[in-house]
Design a protein around this motif. Structure first.
Motif, PDB file in Angstrom:
ATOM      1  N   ALA A  24       0.860  -1.180  -0.084  1.00  0.00           N
ATOM      2  CA  ALA A  24       0.045  -0.173  -0.102  1.00  0.00           C
ATOM      3  C   ALA A  24       0.810   1.319  -0.130  1.00  0.00           C
ATOM      4  CB  ALA A  24      -0.870   0.049   1.297  1.00  0.00           C
ATOM      5  N   GLU A  27       2.468   1.620  -3.578  1.00  0.00           N
ATOM      6  CA  GLU A  27       1.309   1.848  -4.478  1.00  0.00           C
ATOM      7  C   GLU A  27       1.007   3.646  -4.177  1.00  0.00           C
ATOM      8  OE1 GLU A  27      -1.768  -1.017  -3.826  1.00  0.00           O
ATOM      9  OE2 GLU A  27      -0.645  -2.312  -5.560  1.00  0.00           O
ATOM     10  N   ASP A  28       0.751   3.838  -3.149  1.00  0.00           N
ATOM     11  CA  ASP A  28       0.762   5.354  -2.839  1.00  0.00           C
ATOM     12  C   ASP A  28       1.734   6.338  -3.197  1.00  0.00           C
ATOM     13  OD1 ASP A  28      -1.045   7.427  -1.363  1.00  0.00           O
ATOM     14  OD2 ASP A  28       0.675   7.609   0.182  1.00  0.00           O
ATOM     15  N   CYS A  81      -8.920   0.630 -12.655  1.00  0.00           N
ATOM     16  CA  CYS A  81      -8.519   1.220 -11.147  1.00  0.00           C
ATOM     17  C   CYS A  81      -9.814   0.901 -10.321  1.00  0.00           C
ATOM     18  CB  CYS A  81      -8.349   2.862 -11.241  1.00  0.00           C
ATOM     19  SG  CYS A  81      -8.192   3.799  -9.896  1.00  0.00           S
ATOM     20  N   GLU A  82     -10.951   1.094 -10.985  1.00  0.00           N
ATOM     21  CA  GLU A  82     -12.238   0.609 -10.110  1.00  0.00           C
ATOM     22  C   GLU A  82     -12.072  -1.044  -9.713  1.00  0.00           C
ATOM     23  OE1 GLU A  82     -12.481   2.217 -13.124  1.00  0.00           O
ATOM     24  OE2 GLU A  82     -12.945   3.949 -12.392  1.00  0.00           O
ATOM     25  N   GLU A  83     -11.555  -1.601 -10.581  1.00  0.00           N
ATOM     26  CA  GLU A  83     -11.551  -3.210 -10.354  1.00  0.00           C
ATOM     27  C   GLU A  83     -10.418  -3.355  -9.076  1.00  0.00           C
ATOM     28  OE1 GLU A  83     -12.362  -5.882 -14.444  1.00  0.00           O
ATOM     29  OE2 GLU A  83     -10.421  -4.498 -14.280  1.00  0.00           O
ATOM     30  N   HIS A  84      -9.252  -2.785  -9.395  1.00  0.00           N
ATOM     31  CA  HIS A  84      -8.204  -2.661  -8.038  1.00  0.00           C
ATOM     32  C   HIS A  84      -8.842  -2.247  -6.897  1.00  0.00           C
ATOM     33  CE1 HIS A  84      -4.726  -1.365  -6.109  1.00  0.00           C
ATOM     34  NE2 HIS A  84      -4.194  -2.449  -6.729  1.00  0.00           N
ATOM     35  N   LYS A  85      -9.393  -1.070  -6.951  1.00  0.00           N
ATOM     36  CA  LYS A  85     -10.166  -0.632  -5.596  1.00  0.00           C
ATOM     37  C   LYS A  85     -11.064  -1.737  -4.897  1.00  0.00           C
ATOM     38  CE  LYS A  85      -9.649   4.283  -6.345  1.00  0.00           C
ATOM     39  NZ  LYS A  85     -10.486   5.567  -6.620  1.00  0.00           N
ATOM     40  N   SER A  86     -11.970  -2.431  -6.011  1.00  0.00           N
ATOM     41  CA  SER A  86     -12.988  -3.476  -5.680  1.00  0.00           C
ATOM     42  C   SER A  86     -12.064  -4.640  -4.934  1.00  0.00           C
ATOM     43  CB  SER A  86     -13.719  -3.699  -6.748  1.00  0.00           C
ATOM     44  OG  SER A  86     -14.507  -4.860  -6.279  1.00  0.00           O
ATOM     45  N   LYS A  88      -9.023  -4.817  -3.520  1.00  0.00           N
ATOM     46  CA  LYS A  88      -8.645  -4.230  -2.388  1.00  0.00           C
ATOM     47  C   LYS A  88      -9.585  -4.038  -1.371  1.00  0.00           C
ATOM     48  CE  LYS A  88      -5.519  -0.894  -2.003  1.00  0.00           C
ATOM     49  NZ  LYS A  88      -4.607   0.213  -2.221  1.00  0.00           N
ATOM     50  N   ALA A  89     -10.812  -3.802  -1.595  1.00  0.00           N
ATOM     51  CA  ALA A  89     -11.900  -3.837  -0.685  1.00  0.00           C
ATOM     52  C   ALA A  89     -12.265  -5.154  -0.159  1.00  0.00           C
ATOM     53  CB  ALA A  89     -13.093  -3.100  -0.993  1.00  0.00           C
ATOM     54  N   HIS A  92      -9.434  -6.483   1.945  1.00  0.00           N
ATOM     55  CA  HIS A  92      -9.640  -6.047   3.386  1.00  0.00           C
ATOM     56  C   HIS A  92     -10.764  -6.706   4.178  1.00  0.00           C
ATOM     57  CE1 HIS A  92      -9.340  -2.923   6.855  1.00  0.00           C
ATOM     58  NE2 HIS A  92     -10.733  -2.832   6.386  1.00  0.00           N
TER      59      HIS A  92
END
Length: 123
Positions: A24, A27-28, A81-86, A88-89, A92
């Motif tokens: 994280a 990536e940030d 990006c949306e798939e990646h965020k999904s 990661k969520a 988590h």
């Protein structure tokens, strides 16, 4: 045996947390760099240039010509990006579920031990 298993689970959980945090943070930092220098975004796909512009490891006897002659590996599927965020969520969520299940398991083991002690006292 359960002590070893518990230690292994603890070590794996700690390693997962450490690697997740490192990923994280990386990536940030990479996202901030690309935000500041959009032209650097194209370097992420160059195998011989790392993100900071330095050369990466070139394997023995590998040069541009041998690279052209070798059979190419299938490319990775693009992830939006949306798939990646999904993803990661979801990771988590699953991590939190795992922690909850481990806590419940520990509580159940304590309860089972108390019940077993009570059973032995009743004999």
């Amino acid at each position: 045996a359960s002590g070893r298993g518990g230690m292994l689970l603890l070590a794996l959980s700690m390693l997962d947390s450490l690697l997740g945090g490192a990923l994280a943070a990386t990536e940030d930092a990479q996202g901030k760099c690309v935000g500041m220098l959009p032209e650097a975004a194209t370097c992420r796909q160059d195998e011989y240039v790392s993100f900071d512009g330095t050369l990466t490891t070139v394997y023995e006897d590998e040069d541009l010509e041998t690279k052209r002659q070798r059979q190419e590996m299938p490319g990775e599927a693009a992830v939006t990006c949306e798939e990646h965020k999904s993803l990661k969520a979801e990771r988590h969520r699953l991590h939190e579920l795992l922690k909850s299940m481990q806590q419940t398991r520990a509580e159940d083991m304590e309860r089972l031990q108390r019940l077993d002690e009570q059973r032995l006292e009743l004999r």
